[in-house]
Design a protein around this motif. Structure first.
Motif, PDB file in Angstrom:
ATOM      1  N   THR A  61      25.257  49.200  35.880  1.00  0.00           N
ATOM      2  CA  THR A  61      25.299  47.740  36.056  1.00  0.00           C
ATOM      3  C   THR A  61      25.570  47.046  34.729  1.00  0.00           C
ATOM      4  O   THR A  61      26.369  46.101  34.663  1.00  0.00           O
ATOM      5  N   LYS A  63      27.150  48.331  32.206  1.00  0.00           N
ATOM      6  CA  LYS A  63      28.536  48.625  31.835  1.00  0.00           C
ATOM      7  C   LYS A  63      29.493  47.698  32.577  1.00  0.00           C
ATOM      8  O   LYS A  63      30.430  47.148  31.986  1.00  0.00           O
ATOM      9  N   THR A  64      29.253  47.505  33.869  1.00  0.00           N
ATOM     10  CA  THR A  64      30.096  46.598  34.651  1.00  0.00           C
ATOM     11  C   THR A  64      29.999  45.182  34.118  1.00  0.00           C
ATOM     12  O   THR A  64      31.021  44.478  33.993  1.00  0.00           O
ATOM     13  N   TYR A  68      33.102  42.859  32.648  1.00  0.00           N
ATOM     14  CA  TYR A  68      33.424  41.512  33.144  1.00  0.00           C
ATOM     15  C   TYR A  68      33.244  40.458  32.056  1.00  0.00           C
ATOM     16  O   TYR A  68      34.075  39.550  31.909  1.00  0.00           O
TER      17      TYR A  68
END
Length: 122
Positions: A61, A63-64, A68
């Motif tokens: 999470t 990393k995402t 973004y």
């Protein structure tokens, strides 16, 4: 008025002698290293049963989010710099270009570093 109660029992005296303060301290000193070793052994055996699947999900999470956030920072910096350049103020566009560079760094290095913490591939 004080009431004194005298209790005379051979069994009670024997137990009182058995659990004197010196004997309790001696027993604690003798048992302390054994209890320490047993607790460490228990922790060592429990170490193999720990489940880190939730930590990998959490790091995924993060990393995402880094990907973004880096993309949004990079795009915002480019838009800011582009508007300044179209209006002819090239010196005012330099902070926007550095912002885009910072966003690209967050996008690439940040997500890569977070992924390397848990062995995830990019």
């Amino acid at each position: 008025m004080q009431i004194k109660l005298k209790f005379d029992s051979r069994l009670a005296n024997r137990w009182a002698e058995r659990f004197s303060k010196q004997r309790v301290i001696h027993a604690a000193r003798v048992l302390a290293p054994t209890l320490l070793v047993l607790s460490l052994t228990t922790a060592a055996h429990a170490q193999g049963t720990m489940d880190f699947s939730g930590a990998q999900t959490l790091m995924g999470t993060f990393k995402t989010f880094a990907m973004y956030a880096g993309a949004v920072i990079c795009l915002g910096g480019l838009i800011f710099a582009g508007i300044r350049m179209m209006s002819g103020r090239f010196q005012d566009a330099i902070p926007g270009l550095f912002g885009a560079l910072f966003g690209a760094g967050v996008l690439g290095w940040g997500a890569g570093w977070i992924g390397s913490l848990t062995g995830q591939s990019m």
